[in-house]
Design a protein around this motif. Structure first.
Motif, short mmCIF file in Angstrom:
data_model
loop_
_atom_site.label_atom_id
_atom_site.label_comp_id
_atom_site.label_asym_id
_atom_site.label_seq_id
_atom_site.Cartn_x
_atom_site.Cartn_y
_atom_site.Cartn_z
N THR A 73 0.85 -1.20 0.00
CA THR A 73 0.00 0.00 0.00
C THR A 73 0.88 1.25 0.00
OG1 THR A 73 -0.13 0.16 2.43
CG2 THR A 73 -1.81 -1.19 1.31
N GLY A 74 0.37 2.29 -0.65
CA GLY A 74 1.05 3.59 -0.63
C GLY A 74 2.45 3.51 -1.20
N ALA A 75 2.55 3.03 -2.45
CA ALA A 75 3.88 2.89 -3.04
C ALA A 75 4.16 3.95 -4.09
CB ALA A 75 4.03 1.48 -3.62
N ALA A 132 -3.24 -15.63 -5.83
CA ALA A 132 -2.41 -15.84 -4.65
C ALA A 132 -1.90 -14.50 -4.12
CB ALA A 132 -1.22 -16.74 -5.00
N LEU A 133 -1.56 -14.49 -2.84
CA LEU A 133 -0.91 -13.33 -2.22
C LEU A 133 0.10 -13.87 -1.21
CD1 LEU A 133 -0.54 -10.32 -1.64
CD2 LEU A 133 -2.47 -10.44 -0.07
N HIS A 134 1.37 -13.62 -1.50
CA HIS A 134 2.42 -14.18 -0.62
C HIS A 134 2.93 -13.16 0.39
CE1 HIS A 134 2.55 -16.60 -4.40
NE2 HIS A 134 2.45 -17.54 -3.50
N VAL A 135 2.90 -11.89 0.04
CA VAL A 135 3.39 -10.86 0.96
C VAL A 135 2.47 -9.64 0.89
CG1 VAL A 135 5.33 -9.37 1.61
CG2 VAL A 135 5.80 -11.58 0.54
N LEU A 136 1.94 -9.25 2.05
CA LEU A 136 1.15 -8.02 2.14
C LEU A 136 1.97 -7.02 2.96
CD1 LEU A 136 -1.42 -6.23 2.01
CD2 LEU A 136 -2.23 -7.44 4.05
N ILE A 137 2.25 -5.87 2.37
CA ILE A 137 3.01 -4.84 3.11
C ILE A 137 2.09 -3.63 3.33
CG2 ILE A 137 5.09 -3.43 3.21
CD1 ILE A 137 6.47 -5.39 1.38
N ASN A 138 1.67 -3.47 4.58
CA ASN A 138 0.84 -2.32 4.94
C ASN A 138 1.79 -1.16 5.22
OD1 ASN A 138 -1.89 -3.42 4.94
ND2 ASN A 138 -1.16 -4.74 6.59
N ALA A 186 9.89 -10.38 -7.92
CA ALA A 186 8.50 -10.58 -7.48
C ALA A 186 7.51 -9.91 -8.45
CB ALA A 186 8.30 -9.99 -6.09
N THR A 187 6.28 -10.40 -8.45
CA THR A 187 5.18 -9.65 -9.06
C THR A 187 4.74 -8.65 -8.00
OG1 THR A 187 4.45 -11.47 -10.45
CG2 THR A 187 2.78 -9.85 -9.84
N VAL A 188 4.79 -7.39 -8.34
CA VAL A 188 4.53 -6.36 -7.32
C VAL A 188 3.27 -5.57 -7.69
CG1 VAL A 188 5.42 -4.29 -6.19
CG2 VAL A 188 6.97 -6.16 -6.75
N VAL A 189 2.30 -5.60 -6.78
CA VAL A 189 1.07 -4.85 -6.98
C VAL A 189 1.11 -3.68 -6.00
CG1 VAL A 189 -1.45 -4.95 -7.01
CG2 VAL A 189 -0.11 -7.02 -7.50
N ILE A 190 1.03 -2.47 -6.53
CA ILE A 190 1.07 -1.30 -5.66
C ILE A 190 -0.33 -0.69 -5.59
CG2 ILE A 190 3.50 -0.83 -6.17
CD1 ILE A 190 2.56 1.51 -7.95
N THR A 191 -0.60 -0.01 -4.49
CA THR A 191 -1.86 0.73 -4.44
C THR A 191 -1.54 2.22 -4.48
OG1 THR A 191 -2.16 1.11 -2.06
CG2 THR A 191 -2.82 -1.06 -2.92
N ALA A 192 -2.49 2.97 -5.07
CA ALA A 192 -2.31 4.42 -5.17
C ALA A 192 -3.65 5.10 -4.96
CB ALA A 192 -1.76 4.76 -6.56
N CYS A 249 -6.65 2.78 -4.52
CA CYS A 249 -7.14 2.60 -3.16
C CYS A 249 -6.94 3.87 -2.34
CB CYS A 249 -6.41 1.45 -2.47
SG CYS A 249 -7.18 1.03 -0.88
N ASP A 250 -8.06 4.43 -1.89
CA ASP A 250 -7.99 5.54 -0.93
C ASP A 250 -8.18 4.92 0.45
OD1 ASP A 250 -8.30 7.64 0.74
OD2 ASP A 250 -9.87 8.64 -0.41
N LEU A 251 -7.11 4.91 1.21
CA LEU A 251 -7.15 4.24 2.51
C LEU A 251 -7.94 5.01 3.57
CD1 LEU A 251 -3.46 3.10 2.32
CD2 LEU A 251 -5.40 1.54 2.42
#
Ligand SMILES: NC(=O)c1ccc[n+]([C@@H]2O[C@H](COP(=O)([O-])OP(=O)(O)OC[C@H]3O[C@@H](n4cnc5c(N)ncnc54)[C@H](OP(=O)(O)O)[C@@H]3O)[C@@H](O)[C@H]2O)c1
Length: 274
Positions: A9-11, A82-88, A28-34, A61-63
């Motif tokens: 999140t917030g990348a 799949a989701l292997h790593v969630l970084i808040n 890694a496959t990296v999914v960022i939120t903005a 994503c507006d948190l």
């Protein structure tokens, strides 16, 4: 990290962007939120170019909105299996009291309730993808005890106090979640990235923001521990801990208060409607 799917999140700036870059470099496959679609797309392009990894995706994503968090998680679950790593990672410091889209004090909402909700919405997917990891960004400025009688600082608001309180909440959430996830193959840890020259102090006024950037380390240094926690085999079985500079640190007693953590969890469920 080839074959691993990471959601950060917030990348779009600071430590989140450098964490995304580091993990993309590791394959890694990296999914960022903005929270801003254009900024999200620009960041994605920049990361693809600098890492030569095309497996970078962006989700809106507006948190500060529970609806937006729910929509973002729904979209993630639609796109990925799949989701292997969630970084808040996303976080804010606000020097004036503002409210989120849901009418909740914004620092508490964005820094704590948002990761609480997002993590819970993605837990089933993390369990299915295990071994999996959750990494929560906290701060060395976590402080005091949880203000159960005034969680939103309607009285005596101070930007730094509210920030420290939200980061204490993140640590308590980390420790209790780790306990509840024992045996699932999911670890959860938190980290203080250290003072990093990012946009975090944008609300502090021109002079303070400049000064902060002058004395702090580069964001890429702040990203080292999140990258380590996401990727290193050295920490694959460690859970419920607070890390600084890639090392577990024992911190103040209030962050181990499981009664407070349970009480906070129950209140948080009510806030986010779980
Ligand atoms: N920098 C430090 O010295 C330091 C020290 C200790 C802990 N931390 C923690 O490290 C984490 C990363 O912070 P940073 O220093 O990298 O700050 P930053 O440069 O300001 O980055 C914060 C990120 O969060 C996003 N964000 C903020 N509010 C949001 C919202 N309502 N919805 C969605 N995204 C939102 C920002 O998006 P935009 O690009 O749209 O603004 C940005 O991508 C935070 O949790 C912070 O508390 C930082």
């Amino acid at each position: 990290m080839k074959g691993k799917i990471v959601l950060i999140t917030g990348a779009t700036s600071g430590i989140g962007k450098e964490t995304a870059r580091g993990l993309a470099q590791l394959g890694a496959t990296v999914v960022i939120t903005a929270r801003d679609v254009q900024r999200g797309e620009q960041t994605k392009q920049e990361l693809v170019q600098s890492t030569k990894n095309n497996n970078i995706d962006v989700l809106f994503c507006d948190l500060s909105s529970f609806t937006s968090i729910r929509d973002c998680c729904r979209e993630f679950l639609k796109r990925y299996t799949a989701l292997h790593v969630l970084i808040n990672n996303a976080g804010i410091v606000e020097y004036h009291r503002r409210e989120s889209k849901d009418g909740i004090e914004n620092t508490f909402a964005v820094n704590y309730l948002a990761p609480f909700l997002m993590t819970n919405l993605l837990l089933d997917m993390l369990k299915k993808s295990a071994p999996a990891r959750i990494i929560n960004l906290t701060s060395g400025l976590h402080s005091g005890t949880i203000h159960f009688d005034d969680l939103e600082f309607n009285h005596s608001f101070s930007g730094m106090k509210v920030y420290g309180h939200s980061k204490l909440a993140v640590i308590l959430f980390t420790r209790l979640l780790a306990e509840r996830l024992k045996g699932t193959g999911i670890t959860v840890n938190c980290t203080n990235p250290g003072m990093s020259a990012t946009n975090l102090s944008r609300d502090a006024g021109w002079f303070s923001a400049k000064f902060f950037k002058l004395i702090a380390k580069e964001a890429s240094i702040g990203a080292q521990t999140p990258i380590y926690l996401a990727s290193s085999s050295e920490v694959e079985t460690i859970s419920g801990e607070y890390f600084e500079k890639k090392v577990v640190k024992k911190i103040n007693q209030e962050t181990y208060d499981m009664d407070a953590a349970k009480k906070l969890w129950d209140v948080s469920n009510k806030y986010v409607g779980l």
